[in-house]
Design a protein around this motif. Structure first.
Motif, mmCIF file in Angstrom:
data_model
loop_
_atom_site.group_PDB
_atom_site.id
_atom_site.type_symbol
_atom_site.label_atom_id
_atom_site.label_comp_id
_atom_site.label_asym_id
_atom_site.label_seq_id
_atom_site.Cartn_x
_atom_site.Cartn_y
_atom_site.Cartn_z
ATOM 1 N N TRP A 246 0.930 -1.228 -0.063
ATOM 2 C CA TRP A 246 0.069 -0.087 -0.288
ATOM 3 C C TRP A 246 0.966 1.233 0.153
ATOM 4 O O TRP A 246 0.372 2.610 -0.228
ATOM 5 N N GLU A 247 2.154 1.238 0.432
ATOM 6 C CA GLU A 247 2.919 2.469 0.068
ATOM 7 C C GLU A 247 3.570 2.413 -1.166
ATOM 8 O O GLU A 247 3.995 3.575 -1.529
ATOM 9 N N LEU A 248 3.510 1.443 -1.978
ATOM 10 C CA LEU A 248 4.053 1.682 -3.295
ATOM 11 C C LEU A 248 3.133 2.512 -4.431
ATOM 12 O O LEU A 248 1.847 2.049 -4.390
ATOM 13 N N GLU A 249 3.553 3.282 -5.079
ATOM 14 C CA GLU A 249 2.744 3.902 -6.252
ATOM 15 C C GLU A 249 2.979 2.922 -7.432
ATOM 16 O O GLU A 249 4.077 2.848 -7.776
ATOM 17 N N CYS B 242 2.442 -5.523 -23.893
ATOM 18 C CA CYS B 242 1.728 -6.092 -22.617
ATOM 19 C C CYS B 242 1.749 -4.653 -21.743
ATOM 20 O O CYS B 242 3.010 -4.170 -21.666
ATOM 21 N N GLN B 243 0.738 -4.552 -20.907
ATOM 22 C CA GLN B 243 0.952 -3.371 -19.967
ATOM 23 C C GLN B 243 1.337 -3.947 -18.688
ATOM 24 O O GLN B 243 1.233 -5.226 -18.244
ATOM 25 N N MET B 244 2.373 -3.328 -18.021
ATOM 26 C CA MET B 244 2.668 -3.575 -16.788
ATOM 27 C C MET B 244 2.807 -2.372 -15.857
ATOM 28 O O MET B 244 2.794 -1.213 -16.178
ATOM 29 N N ASP B 245 2.933 -2.709 -14.559
ATOM 30 C CA ASP B 245 3.110 -1.694 -13.509
ATOM 31 C C ASP B 245 4.305 -1.362 -12.928
ATOM 32 O O ASP B 245 4.836 -2.509 -12.332
ATOM 33 N N LEU B 246 4.862 -0.442 -12.774
ATOM 34 C CA LEU B 246 5.948 -0.078 -12.203
ATOM 35 C C LEU B 246 5.767 0.404 -10.824
ATOM 36 O O LEU B 246 5.049 1.320 -10.678
ATOM 37 N N VAL C 258 11.155 -0.199 -7.618
ATOM 38 C CA VAL C 258 11.358 -1.345 -6.706
ATOM 39 C C VAL C 258 11.050 -2.537 -7.260
ATOM 40 O O VAL C 258 11.817 -3.399 -7.023
ATOM 41 N N LYS C 259 9.943 -2.647 -7.998
ATOM 42 C CA LYS C 259 9.655 -3.979 -8.684
ATOM 43 C C LYS C 259 8.641 -3.578 -9.857
ATOM 44 O O LYS C 259 7.923 -2.456 -9.835
ATOM 45 N N VAL C 260 8.657 -4.466 -10.706
ATOM 46 C CA VAL C 260 7.791 -4.263 -11.772
ATOM 47 C C VAL C 260 6.745 -5.555 -11.655
ATOM 48 O O VAL C 260 6.959 -6.787 -11.454
#
Length: 124
Positions: A79-82, A95-99, A107-109
């Motif tokens: 919940w702290e990650l944007e 393909c769509q991904m979230d940073l 910090v991760k994908v």
């Protein structure tokens, strides 16, 4: 890049199916039998000594957190990650991904649940 905590594994086989059927890399499988059964690359080897391409499909499909990204470990609570939506430029499919960004650093994908590969039919 990928860490396994086999104490969290419930032997559901989702990571194996994701590796073998979705990505068709065929790296993961069950090995040993009975109470000593584990999930991992052949002959209990490390990921770096296997034919793993580190696509992250097993990490994405693991429901218990037994397989995780090493880079994102202890980087922040979910919940702290944007989450910033972007498009993968690897193969041209789009393909769509979230940073996952924390403190101005990626910090991760993770794969986008809305526009990623069609995983719902595999695990239904």
């Amino acid at each position: 890049m990928i860490m396994r905590d086999l104490n969290k594994c419930v032997l559901c086989g989702r990571c194996i199916r994701a590796c073998n059927e979705v990505q068709v890399n065929e790296v993961l499988d069950f090995y040993r039998r009975g109470s000593k059964m584990k999930v991992g690359p052949a002959f209990d080897s490390d990921y770096k000594n296997s034919i793993c391409v580190f696509c992250g499909e097993c990490v994405q499909s693991c429901p218990t957190g037994a397989i995780i990204n090493k880079q994102g470990r202890f980087a922040g609570r979910p919940w702290e990650l944007e989450k910033v939506r972007t498009t993968c430029g690897y193969c041209g499919v789009g393909c769509q991904m979230d940073l996952n960004v924390h403190g101005g650093k990626v910090v991760k994908v993770t794969a986008s649940k809305e526009y990623g590969p069609p995983m719902t039919g595999v695990f239904a």
